[in-house]
Scaffold this active site. Structure first.
Site, PDB file in Angstrom:
ATOM      1  CB  ALA A 309      10.498  10.094   8.229  1.00 56.24           C
ATOM      2  CD  GLU A 311      10.997   2.183   8.805  1.00 54.21           C
ATOM      3  OE1 GLU A 311      10.538   1.113   8.360  1.00 54.21           O
ATOM      4  OE2 GLU A 311      10.692   3.292   8.313  1.00 54.21           O
ATOM      5  CG  ASN A 312      17.499   4.518   7.799  1.00 52.97           C
ATOM      6  OD1 ASN A 312      17.174   3.692   6.970  1.00 52.97           O
ATOM      7  ND2 ASN A 312      17.478   5.820   7.558  1.00 52.97           N
ATOM      8  CD  GLU A 345       9.502   7.169  10.042  1.00 51.44           C
ATOM      9  OE1 GLU A 345      10.178   6.131   9.908  1.00 51.44           O
ATOM     10  OE2 GLU A 345       8.495   7.399   9.344  1.00 51.44           O
TER      11      GLU A 345
END
Length: 901
Positions: A309, A311-312, A345
């Site tokens: 994944a 973490e935007n 995240e």
């Protein structure tokens, strides 16, 4: 594999604001690199010009896999400069203009054209220097969407009805934003981003900000989607998804709308993750005492995604299997995996997005904190999962890397993108999280939280270093945190505590030294001179103790007295198992601990004791017999976490044995786990915990594979056939062990059935379960079939490295797998993303004979792997240590296995 820099083709340069601005171009593909290095170390951008905001437009053609773009970057020049450096890779620069901010004036272009290719830097040379002030840099560019799962890349997939679809997705971390747009692609060049994108009919787009406006383009079927500006953030957090996505209905948590997006038709599988995220949001807000920086939170499942994944900010991206589950039919393991990844995240929205490390050498400030915080958060949401006990396994896993001479310090020098990629490993994540857990335990949870809140408040929307964190914690605790933690972050390895207590004596003395597995390395100066400030915690185990009071002190010298105790009192070191060190007890002390009863220890303490004894045995510091005597004591321990660890210990032994030893070992497994297997049976009991359901699968899998229990194998085959007839009639938590047992003992017919299940899977969990059962087949022709399948076009690129690596780590797959690697290494490097190659090759650390070690060394000498050099060194050292252990202990091990039945 990351794309090489492509040649830039200048179309035109109209230069404004009394300055000619020219893209620096290659000369027949060769650049004047040495003359144009932006700084002394030839990689970092200078700080003389910094970005304030980006106004970015992207026009993708998903079918062709190309895109065009324009951007306006508001920049601040801190001094007079005659050139501007930006990161760019694989992009064609078509034009560039420079304005005074708010003004437009024209001038003549410059004539000098050069290009610094190797640093992935575009240099814009100015015909006249600019003075300090604010400017607007406009650039037009174009590029190609790659197929290596980095930058702005193209995904070909199928929806849940089997229809072919095409998506555009991004993965910018660590240094791939430069593949989508020219930018200041370093984490401390924070700016705001306002993004616009065109989408075809039937598609939508998702980015960091909420959609601000959507308009139909004249004369085209495309729509223009404009997103709200982001807060100040780093380029590696920019996200853009384009394709036939659909979302769950939003859940609003603390005024923040939360949705899960997936390929249209699969979004209903996101309800569990969405609801977990909504439960977690209040916990994060309370813990950090800082508001969430975004205006919405989207969690997006992508069919092809290299990482687990990303973490935007406002648009977190995931692999499908780490976000999408059928909650009614999902296993406990799948639900825990999704919860943990979502928590990790979301923690990054503060640790990483709001406060970002200044440079990649401090990556641990992002990843270790997110790992540690995810444990706290999942423990808050689902305390019945006992997350911290399972975290003990993560800590012990990190120590297996850290006990090698080829380990690295948490804070390590990073000079270029390949070295930045190497930082994403168990040292950054698990060791970093473990020392945070140790420090939190030493300072106290409330004090530690106060320090974290200070850190967030002082550095929000900015960047920080390890020193900044220590200052915040030091101010909150009034303890010398920076001095205590310096060696833990800046030195490789960890200590072992030699607990010294003479028979019938009261005095206890502790000594520390760096623990390394290889005996030949222990006399080296960097090992012998290593020193840590160790927060030692201990408590008494004696049954007559009416309180469970814990003591602690700081061991900052090579040795020191601990305490004088009556000889009948038995202390346990590393109480709560929060310390990142191992303990080497004297034999008499260890016997005394066992005599008080293992039930006096917590689950984490039992796990740590067993792990310490395994490691001391493996390193030749303790007799093999000592470990097996302890292991026998654990037969009656049925805590789910301990069962998982016991099975893991048996798997380790299995991988070290020769074929001639296996019949004896199989009997040992059946003897050790048989009673537990009978107790668990094949069906869950009323009110049974999630953890027990998971542990049942661990035991049955071991019995049916490395234990070769015929009753278990027979029942697994029966359950498999029931599942084929009606999947609803088999418990979800049994499916993984059933599939793997029938594969381990299966033939071509079983292989074909699992292959069909993979092709027709309706959920990500079903797909991954079927596919990852294939490495369990032991017949030579089926191993070969899986190896070829792992590099074929049918399998998703994201799955190829994991499938191939899982074959290589098995005793039956390592030799045919190694042969396949040698014969197909060029194809492997061509197909796989660059970071995946060393992870595949390092799976050969399962080798354990002298000849295998020799062959592995020769292969690597002939096939150097630039990315992941540290990981390859660790694999080689692991093989060497396995060879040493076998040469020293295999005969004794076989005898002990026989005697203990």
């Amino acid at each position: 594999m990351r794309l090489p820099v492509k040649l830039l083709q200048a179309i035109s340069c109209s230069l404004i604001a009394a300055f000619a601005l020219v893209p620096v171009l290659p000369e027949s593909g060769l650049g004047k690199v040495a003359a144009l290095s932006p700084t002394a170390d030839s990689f970092r951008l200078p700080r003389s010009v910094t970005p304030e905001s980006y106004d970015l437009f992207i026009d993708p053609d998903l079918e062709k896999g190309t895109f065009k773009g324009t951007e306006s970057i508001v920049i601040n020049a801190a001094q007079t400069v005659n050139r501007i450096y930006l990161n760019s890779q694989g992009l064609a620069i078509e034009s560039a203009d420079l304005f005074f901010a708010g003004e437009e004036k024209s001038t003549k272009p410059a004539t000098t054209v050069t290009f610094a290719k190797s640093e992935q830097v575009v240099t814009f040379l100015l015909s006249k220097p600019i003075e300090s002030g604010k400017y607007k840099l406009n650039i037009a560019f174009s590029g190609r969407m790659n197929d290596k799962l980095c930058g702005f890349y193209k995904v070909k997939a199928r929806d849940n009805e089997g229809r072919a679809i095409t998506l555009g997705a991004t993965q910018m971390e660590p240094t791939d934003a430069r593949r989508m747009f020219p930018c200041f692609d370093e984490p401390d060049f924070k700016a705001t981003f306002k993004l616009k994108v065109t989408v075809d009919q039937g598609n939508t787009a998702i980015s960091n900000g909420a959609i601000a406006r959507e308009t139909k383009q004249k004369g085209s079927s495309k729509r223009l989607i404009e997103f709200a500006p982001t807060p100040r953030m780093s380029t590696y957090l920019v996200a853009l998804l384009v394709g036939p996505f659909s979302s769950t209905p939003p859940v609003v948590a603390n005024s923040i709308p939360i949705r899960v997006w997936a390929v249209k038709g699969s979004e209903k599988l996101g309800l569990f993750a969405r609801n977990q995220a909504a439960k977690m949001m209040p916990y994060f807000l309370n813990y950090f005492a800082q508001p969430y920086a975004g205006n919405k939170l989207d969690l997006i499942a992508i069919p092809e995604f290299e990482a687990g994944a990303m973490e935007n900010l406002g648009a977190i991206t995931f692999r499908e299997e780490t976000l999408l589950v059928d909650e009614k039919n999902a296993s406990v393991a799948a639900q825990k995996r999704v919860s943990e990844v979502v928590a990790h995240e979301m923690a990054h929205l503060w640790f990483g997005d709001l406060v970002t490390m200044k440079w990649w050498d401090d990556l641990w400030l992002n990843e270790a904190f997110a790992t540690w915080m995810a444990e706290k958060t999942v423990d808050y949401v689902r305390p019945d999962w006992q997350t911290w006990e399972f975290f003990t396994l993560d800590r012990l896993g990190a120590m297996e890397i850290d006990e090698l001479m080829s380990t690295r310090s948490i804070h390590s020098e990073v000079k270029n993108p390949l070295e930045a990629i190497e930082m994403f490993d168990g040292i950054t994540y698990s060791k970093g999280a473990s020392i945070l857990r140790m420090l939190e335990t030493y300072l106290g949870e409330k004090v530690f939280q106060a320090g974290v809140q200070n850190y967030m408040r002082e550095h929000k929307f900015g960047n920080a270093t390890t020193g900044d964190l220590w200052n915040s914690l030091q101010n909150a605790s009034q303890k010398p945190v920076a001095d205590i933690m310096y060696a833990w972050v800046h030195s490789p390895g960890f200590p072992v505590i030699d607990a010294q207590r003479k028979e019938n004596a009261n005095a206890i003395r502790l000594a520390q030294s760096r623990f390394v597995t290889d005996p030949a390395a222990r006399s080296k100066p960097d090992v012998a001179n290593a020193l840590w400030a160790i927060p030692i915690s201990w408590r008494l185990l004696n049954p007559e103790q009416t309180t469970d009071s814990k003591r602690s002190f700081l061991l900052s010298s090579k040795s020191a007295p601990m305490v004088d105790l009556p000889k009948e009192q038995v202390p346990l070191l590393n109480s709560k198992a929060a310390g990142y060190y191992r303990v080497n007890y004297t034999e008499g002390w260890l016997r005394a601990i066992l005599a008080t009863g293992l039930d006096r220890l917590s689950v984490s303490e039992k796990m740590t004791l067993l792990s310490d004894q395994w490691t001391l045995m493996f390193a030749g510091l303790s007799p093999v017999s000592n470990y097996f005597q302890l292991f026998k004591e654990y037969e009656a321990q049925n805590d789910p976490q301990l069962i998982e660890m016991r099975v893991e210990c048996l798997d380790r032994l299995y991988g070290l044995l020769d074929a001639k030893h296996l019949p004896t070992f199989e009997k040992f497994v059946r003897h050790h786990l048989g009673a537990t297997a009978v107790k668990f049976g094949w069906s869950s009991k009323p009110n049974e915990s999630d953890l027990v359901r998971s542990a049942r699968g661990d035991v049955l899998l071991a019995m049916g594979t490395i234990g070769q229990d015929q009753a278990t194998i027979s029942e697994a085959r029966k359950q498999f056939n029931i599942y084929l007839a009606d999947p609803r009639k088999v418990e979800p938590d049994l499916l993984d062990p059933i599939f793997k047992i029938v594969a381990f003992n299966g033939d071509e017919k079983v292989y074909q059935k699992l292959d069909n299940l993979w092709r027709t899977a309706k959920t990500p969990e079903d797909r991954v379960r079927s596919m990852m059962s294939l490495p369990y087949f032991r017949k030579a022709e089926l191993i070969d079939r899986t190896l070829k399948f792992s590099l074929g076009n049918e399998i998703r690129l994201q799955d190829s490295p994991k499938l191939l690596g899982n074959i290589l780590i098995t005793p039956h797959g390592k030799q045919p797998g190694f042969k396949f690697i040698k014969e197909n290494f060029a194809a492997i490097k061509k197909r796989l993303p660059t970071p995946a190659v060393p992870h595949v090759v390092s799976s050969l650390e399962s080798m354990s004979t002298t000849q295998e070690e020799k062959d592995f060394i020769q292969f690597l000498a002939a096939n150097p792997i630039p990315a992941g050099r540290k990981r390859i060194q660790q694999a080689l050292e692991t093989v060497h240590n396995r060879v040493n252990f076998r040469n020293r202990s295999l005969a004794e091990l076989d005898k002990l296995l026989l005697d203990m039945q």
